[in-house]
Design a protein around this motif. Structure first.
Motif, mmCIF file in Angstrom:
data_model
loop_
_atom_site.group_PDB
_atom_site.id
_atom_site.type_symbol
_atom_site.label_atom_id
_atom_site.label_comp_id
_atom_site.label_asym_id
_atom_site.label_seq_id
_atom_site.Cartn_x
_atom_site.Cartn_y
_atom_site.Cartn_z
ATOM 1 N N ALA A 92 45.660 40.660 44.217
ATOM 2 C CA ALA A 92 44.822 39.352 44.502
ATOM 3 C C ALA A 92 43.506 39.330 44.520
ATOM 4 N N ILE A 93 43.219 40.625 45.093
ATOM 5 C CA ILE A 93 41.559 40.281 45.166
ATOM 6 C C ILE A 93 41.422 41.288 44.004
ATOM 7 N N ILE A 94 42.035 42.009 42.907
ATOM 8 C CA ILE A 94 41.021 42.321 41.575
ATOM 9 C C ILE A 94 41.547 41.317 41.256
ATOM 10 N N LEU A 95 42.016 40.571 40.996
ATOM 11 C CA LEU A 95 42.537 38.923 40.443
ATOM 12 C C LEU A 95 41.391 38.693 40.689
ATOM 13 N N LEU A 96 41.005 38.235 41.390
ATOM 14 C CA LEU A 96 39.882 37.479 42.375
ATOM 15 C C LEU A 96 38.466 38.230 42.459
ATOM 16 N N ALA A 97 38.434 39.089 42.005
ATOM 17 C CA ALA A 97 36.535 40.097 42.006
ATOM 18 C C ALA A 97 36.488 39.667 41.016
ATOM 19 N N LEU A 98 37.781 39.764 39.800
ATOM 20 C CA LEU A 98 37.633 39.849 38.944
ATOM 21 C C LEU A 98 36.782 38.200 37.818
ATOM 22 N N ASN A 99 37.520 37.281 38.441
ATOM 23 C CA ASN A 99 37.075 35.873 38.261
ATOM 24 C C ASN A 99 36.138 35.666 38.519
ATOM 25 N N LEU A 100 35.573 35.860 39.975
ATOM 26 C CA LEU A 100 34.010 36.134 39.925
ATOM 27 C C LEU A 100 32.927 36.762 39.602
ATOM 28 N N ILE A 101 33.450 38.074 38.664
ATOM 29 C CA ILE A 101 32.473 38.387 38.108
ATOM 30 C C ILE A 101 32.527 37.957 36.832
ATOM 31 N N LEU A 102 33.345 38.478 35.841
ATOM 32 C CA LEU A 102 33.692 37.834 34.663
ATOM 33 C C LEU A 102 33.307 36.682 34.052
ATOM 34 N N ALA A 103 33.515 35.350 34.765
ATOM 35 C CA ALA A 103 34.256 34.078 34.046
ATOM 36 C C ALA A 103 32.226 33.451 34.398
ATOM 37 N N PRO A 104 32.092 33.023 32.923
ATOM 38 C CA PRO A 104 30.785 31.648 33.031
ATOM 39 C C PRO A 104 31.324 31.265 34.073
ATOM 40 N N HIS A 105 29.704 30.524 34.615
ATOM 41 C CA HIS A 105 29.593 29.142 35.508
ATOM 42 C C HIS A 105 29.480 28.442 35.188
ATOM 43 N N ASN A 106 29.461 27.021 34.853
ATOM 44 C CA ASN A 106 28.906 25.811 34.196
ATOM 45 C C ASN A 106 29.168 24.229 34.814
ATOM 46 N N PRO A 107 29.314 24.137 35.733
ATOM 47 C CA PRO A 107 30.468 23.169 36.410
ATOM 48 C C PRO A 107 29.631 21.855 35.713
ATOM 49 N N TYR A 108 30.670 20.603 35.608
ATOM 50 C CA TYR A 108 29.504 19.271 35.217
ATOM 51 C C TYR A 108 30.364 18.349 36.245
ATOM 52 N N GLN A 109 30.367 17.095 36.401
ATOM 53 C CA GLN A 109 31.457 16.809 36.302
ATOM 54 C C GLN A 109 32.666 16.143 36.716
ATOM 55 N N GLU A 110 32.498 16.097 35.591
ATOM 56 C CA GLU A 110 34.062 15.512 35.004
ATOM 57 C C GLU A 110 34.449 16.981 35.338
ATOM 58 N N LYS A 111 34.335 18.024 34.981
ATOM 59 C CA LYS A 111 35.338 19.759 35.159
ATOM 60 C C LYS A 111 35.639 19.772 37.159
ATOM 61 N N ASP A 112 34.884 19.200 37.599
ATOM 62 C CA ASP A 112 35.058 19.840 38.399
ATOM 63 C C ASP A 112 35.708 18.718 40.029
ATOM 64 N N SER A 113 36.173 17.588 38.872
ATOM 65 C CA SER A 113 36.716 16.794 39.391
ATOM 66 C C SER A 113 38.341 16.814 39.336
ATOM 67 N N ALA A 114 38.963 16.403 40.160
ATOM 68 C CA ALA A 114 40.568 17.061 40.125
ATOM 69 C C ALA A 114 41.446 16.406 38.914
ATOM 70 N N PHE A 115 42.483 17.438 38.033
ATOM 71 C CA PHE A 115 43.147 16.791 36.631
ATOM 72 C C PHE A 115 43.563 15.669 37.391
ATOM 73 N N GLU A 116 44.395 15.199 36.949
ATOM 74 C CA GLU A 116 45.217 13.842 36.862
ATOM 75 C C GLU A 116 45.805 13.447 35.730
ATOM 76 N N CYS A 117 46.187 14.286 34.955
ATOM 77 C CA CYS A 117 46.692 14.141 33.628
ATOM 78 C C CYS A 117 45.977 13.025 32.810
ATOM 79 N N GLY A 118 44.491 13.115 32.809
ATOM 80 C CA GLY A 118 43.921 12.338 31.864
ATOM 81 C C GLY A 118 43.226 11.026 32.384
ATOM 82 N N PHE A 119 43.984 10.355 33.964
ATOM 83 C CA PHE A 119 43.313 9.334 34.332
ATOM 84 C C PHE A 119 42.277 9.557 35.440
ATOM 85 N N HIS A 120 41.727 8.825 35.526
ATOM 86 C CA HIS A 120 40.434 9.039 36.045
ATOM 87 C C HIS A 120 40.640 8.593 37.206
#
Lengths: 123, 239
Positions: free
Chosen positions: A15-43
């Motif tokens: 679990a720690i390895i997978l979290l660390a890989l995500n933390l190190i290697l993933a790009p981080h470009n948040p915007y509001q639509e991406k941050d909101s919860a996914f509700e099958c397309g409903f807003h």
């Protein structure tokens, strides 16, 4: 090394390895639509219920379920207390202590208070 | 002579197996009505009926702790949660009252048979169910699909051993002397014997999972109340 020991050592490492890989290697470009919860397309949820209700009702039911499960896991100790002796009592008290920490957290945050929607008019 | 008694053994720990049949029939009926009921509240009520039927089935089998846990946790907490969600949602009943699912009955029957027939031909089944209706149906399906019957029921000469086996009755010996009860553990006490001594690490994993659920739910839905935010504004304007 039994499989249980291997399980307890390997799973946190994985679990720690997978979290660390995500933390190190993933790009981080948040915007509001991406941050909101996914509700099958409903807003919004506004059209789907009769009136807005606060989420503390859900917290009530969830906390009841969790403490119900805790009681259920304490039942086997009650009928086997003589066989398990003081060792079993200490184990059960440690289990209770972990869940009492959660209870203290919930009391401190005052999580079970429902906001009153009464409007006070000053005459 | 010691007071030993022979009790016919069945899967139901001494009770009549008719109870198991009634409970499983009730469970299947409740399950079908969960899906086909029009009103969602009636659907959840039949789900509660299903849980109670299965809990009774488990108790008759002898695993009483899990059966009572079903009633306590499933009916007492989870089905109540379902009911509250159904009450709070605005479900448009006019759309639900349309009767447009009659076309899918043949498809449902085909999928049901196509799923259950390979499954039941693979899993080991009780050979003492020779004379049951489901066995005849299964035998007939096999004769259609493979061209040969699994067991010919009518030929009794070659199958005397199987027929004798189907009449087999198991018996177990119990006693009503009080000191024999020390060795007869109920299911819940045997779980307690093991869970607090030999398997306590799993027990602590369960406690940590419950703690995680508590802390996560509270911190995800925590809103600072107006009182605390007023105090914060007051503290900021003071300086």
């Amino acid at each position: 090394m039994t499989s249980q020991t291997f399980f307890f050592i390997f799973i946190p490492i994985l679990a720690i390895i997978l979290l660390a890989l995500n933390l190190i290697l993933a790009p981080h470009n948040p915007y509001q639509e991406k941050d909101s919860a996914f509700e099958c397309g409903f807003h919004s949820f506004l059209g789907q219920n009769r009136s807005e209700f606060s989420i503390s009702f859900f917290i009530f039911a969830l906390l009841f379920l969790l403490f119900d499960l805790e009681i259920l896991l304490v039942y086997p100790y009650i009928v086997s207390a003589y066989v398990n002796g003081i060792f079993g009592l200490i184990i059960m008290l440690l289990f209770f202590l972990v869940l009492t920490l959660g209870f203290a957290f919930e009391l401190g945050k005052n999580a079970l208070s429902i906001e009153s929607r009464q409007v006070h008019y000053i005459k | 002579m010691t007071n030993l008694m022979l009790v016919p053994e069945s899967l139901t720990s001494g009770f009549s197996p008719l109870g198991l049949d009634i409970l499983s029939f009730g469970a299947i009926l409740s399950g079908i009505l969960v899906i086909t009921a029009r009103n969602p509240v009636i659907s959840v009520l039949f789900l509660i009926a299903l849980f109670v039927n299965i809990a009774g089935y488990l108790i008759l089998l002898g695993i009483s702790f899990i059966g009572l846990a079903y009633i306590t946790v499933y009916v007492g907490a989870i089905a109540i949660l379902f009911l509250f969600v159904i009450f709070l949602l605005d479900i448009k009943l006019a759309e639900l009252h349309q009767d447009n699912n009659k076309n899918s009955l043949p498809l449902g029957a085909i999928i049901g048979v196509a799923f259950l027939y390979p499954l039941y031909s693979i899993i080991p089944s009780n050979i003492t169910e020779m004379k049951s209706f489901s066995f005849y149906v299964f035998n007939w399906l096999n004769s259609i699909v493979t061209g040969q019957e699994m067991i010919r029921i009518n030929e009794t000469k070659n199958l005397s051993s199987i027929e004798n086996f189907s009449k087999l009755e198991l018996e177990s010996a119990i006693t009503n002397l009080w000191d024999g009860n020390f060795a007869a553990f109920t299911q819940i006490s045997s779980i307690g014997n093991v869970m607090y001594t030999g398997y306590l690490l799993w027990f602590f994993v369960a406690s940590i999972i419950l703690l995680l659920a508590m802390v996560a739910a509270i911190s995800l839905t925590f809103k600072p109340t107006k009182a605390s935010s007023i105090i914060r504004v007051f503290a900021n304007t003071k300086n």
